[in-house]
Design an enzyme around this catalytic site. Structure first.
Site, PDB file in Angstrom:
ATOM      1  N   GLY A 178       0.840  -1.196   0.000  1.00 22.84           N
ATOM      2  CA  GLY A 178       0.000   0.000   0.000  1.00 22.84           C
ATOM      3  C   GLY A 178       0.871   1.239   0.000  1.00 22.84           C
ATOM      4  O   GLY A 178       0.528   2.273   0.583  1.00 22.84           O
ATOM      5  N   LYS A 193      -1.506   7.397   1.395  1.00 23.81           N
ATOM      6  CA  LYS A 193      -0.945   8.388   2.317  1.00 23.81           C
ATOM      7  C   LYS A 193      -0.292   7.727   3.522  1.00 23.81           C
ATOM      8  O   LYS A 193       0.780   8.151   3.976  1.00 23.81           O
ATOM      9  CB  LYS A 193      -2.036   9.368   2.748  1.00 23.81           C
ATOM     10  CG  LYS A 193      -2.507  10.274   1.609  1.00 23.81           C
ATOM     11  CD  LYS A 193      -3.571  11.250   2.063  1.00 23.81           C
ATOM     12  CE  LYS A 193      -4.004  12.162   0.924  1.00 23.81           C
ATOM     13  NZ  LYS A 193      -5.077  13.103   1.328  1.00 23.81           N
ATOM     14  N   MET A 194      -0.935   6.698   4.061  1.00 25.56           N
ATOM     15  CA  MET A 194      -0.316   5.999   5.188  1.00 25.56           C
ATOM     16  C   MET A 194       0.945   5.282   4.748  1.00 25.56           C
ATOM     17  O   MET A 194       1.955   5.272   5.464  1.00 25.56           O
ATOM     18  CB  MET A 194      -1.313   5.010   5.793  1.00 25.56           C
ATOM     19  CG  MET A 194      -2.242   5.623   6.813  1.00 25.56           C
ATOM     20  SD  MET A 194      -1.391   6.313   8.257  1.00 25.56           S
ATOM     21  CE  MET A 194      -0.702   4.832   8.978  1.00 25.56           C
ATOM     22  N   THR A 230      -7.815  -2.465   8.289  1.00 24.94           N
ATOM     23  CA  THR A 230      -9.000  -2.817   9.066  1.00 24.94           C
ATOM     24  C   THR A 230     -10.123  -3.279   8.149  1.00 24.94           C
ATOM     25  O   THR A 230     -10.047  -3.152   6.936  1.00 24.94           O
ATOM     26  CB  THR A 230      -9.492  -1.620   9.907  1.00 24.94           C
ATOM     27  OG1 THR A 230      -9.831  -0.532   9.027  1.00 24.94           O
ATOM     28  CG2 THR A 230      -8.417  -1.157  10.877  1.00 24.94           C
ATOM     29  N   HIS A 239     -13.855  10.304  10.800  1.00 26.14           N
ATOM     30  CA  HIS A 239     -12.711  10.091   9.926  1.00 26.14           C
ATOM     31  C   HIS A 239     -12.895  10.851   8.616  1.00 26.14           C
ATOM     32  O   HIS A 239     -14.004  11.323   8.304  1.00 26.14           O
ATOM     33  CB  HIS A 239     -12.512   8.598   9.630  1.00 26.14           C
ATOM     34  CG  HIS A 239     -11.882   7.840  10.755  1.00 26.14           C
ATOM     35  ND1 HIS A 239     -12.610   7.379  11.832  1.00 26.14           N
ATOM     36  CD2 HIS A 239     -10.595   7.463  10.975  1.00 26.14           C
ATOM     37  CE1 HIS A 239     -11.797   6.747  12.669  1.00 26.14           C
ATOM     38  NE2 HIS A 239     -10.579   6.782  12.174  1.00 26.14           N
ATOM     39  N   LYS A 245     -12.002   7.170   3.919  1.00 25.84           N
ATOM     40  CA  LYS A 245     -11.851   5.928   4.679  1.00 25.84           C
ATOM     41  C   LYS A 245     -12.792   4.872   4.132  1.00 25.84           C
ATOM     42  O   LYS A 245     -13.959   5.138   3.869  1.00 25.84           O
ATOM     43  CB  LYS A 245     -12.125   6.172   6.164  1.00 25.84           C
ATOM     44  CG  LYS A 245     -11.860   4.949   7.026  1.00 25.84           C
ATOM     45  CD  LYS A 245     -11.847   5.294   8.502  1.00 25.84           C
ATOM     46  CE  LYS A 245     -11.689   4.040   9.361  1.00 25.84           C
ATOM     47  NZ  LYS A 245     -10.454   3.301   9.036  1.00 25.84           N
ATOM     48  N   GLY A 278     -12.272   0.277  12.488  1.00 31.75           N
ATOM     49  CA  GLY A 278     -11.768  -0.860  13.245  1.00 31.75           C
ATOM     50  C   GLY A 278     -11.482  -0.501  14.692  1.00 31.75           C
ATOM     51  O   GLY A 278     -11.688  -1.308  15.599  1.00 31.75           O
TER      52      GLY A 278
END
Length: 261
Positions: free
Chosen positions: A10, A14-15, A97, A151, A155, A161
């Site tokens: 991934g 952004k993460m 999640t 959020h 998302k 989660g």
């Protein structure tokens, strides 16, 4: 001490990019590749180099053997990823999640069979984990509770989660469900009902992540809140998990286990 080579699954999200930056700056760790739905090249912080991103985890692993894969992707990709890397002795740290209990159980069995570590957590922010722990403690003293989680609008799942994990932890600390005030029909706007409490999900641009656990009793309320101001808040937890997972031969669910809570 031997260095830890990491592949980020991934990597174009952004993460994923935040993880690449954080791991690159951590002594003794190195990002060797990324995997996502398309190929790319990502620059490392401070002009220290670049990282190739492949369009599959198989191509990334074949080109750049690694000790750990960090996964911040989608629930649909979680199990195929685990099925590929764990039999090869590659550890997994995942913040994805939305997976069902069957997927987690299969990963647990894969870890045991191949004696390879995995850490799966619904939230890697240390403050969020403490919020969940405090909510679990408070749940033994109140009969009414609700969760509001907010959020960003990109998302993929709702409730989050973290909210679901919080609700489960709160329920485990009680000998009976919370008191649900909804007795009349026509309460569809009250969010997801679970163990006598309700979880309300808000998705809006301009928000990163916020969760509030509200307890109510005659004459008083208690609010336990955590705000994620930037994605950097998740990185200390990810780095902690990377240091620990290489010494595991089983799956650990939840950062709280690493923190001794």
């Amino acid at each position: 001490m031997e260095g830890i080579d990491v592949i980020v699954h991934g990597a174009l999200g952004k993460m994923g990019q935040t993880v690449i930056n954080a791991v690159s700056l951590e002594p003794g760790m190195r990002v060797v590749a990324g995997a996502d739905t398309s190929c790319a090249v990502i620059s490392l912080p401070g002009g220290t180099g670049t990282v190739p991103v492949y369009d599959s985890i198989a191509r990334a692993v074949e080109a750049h053997p690694a000790r750990v894969v960090v996964d911040f992707s989608l629930a649909a990709g979680f199990l195929p990823l685990a099925r590929y890397i764990l039999p090869r002795g590659i550890c997994l740290v995942s913040g994805t999640t939305g997976m069902g209990s069957d997927a987690l159980e299969e990963v647990k069995l894969l870890c045991a069979k191949h004696r390879t570590g995995a850490i799966v957590a619904s939230n890697f922010a240390i403050g969020s984990v403490l919020m969940m722990h405090l909510a679990k403690i408070a749940s033994g003293y109140f009969q009414n509770a609700e969760i509001i989680e907010l959020h960003h609008n990109k998302k993929a799942d709702a409730p989050s989660g973290t909210a679901l994990a919080t609700a489960r932890a709160m329920a485990e600390n009680r000998d009976r469900p919370f008191t649900d005030p909804d007795k009349a029909p026509g309460m569809a706007s009250r969010g997801l009902a679970q163990d006598g409490m309700h979880i309300h999900s808000i998705r809006l641009p301009g928000i990163l992540a916020r969760q509030e656990v509200l307890f109510g009793a005659p004459g008083q309320t208690l609010s336990i809140t955590h705000d994620a101001i930037s994605r950097d808040c998740y990185m200390p937890g990810v780095i902690m998990a990377l240091h620990r997972v290489v010494n595991l031969k089983e799956m650990v669910f939840g950062l709280d286990k690493l923190m001794g809570l």
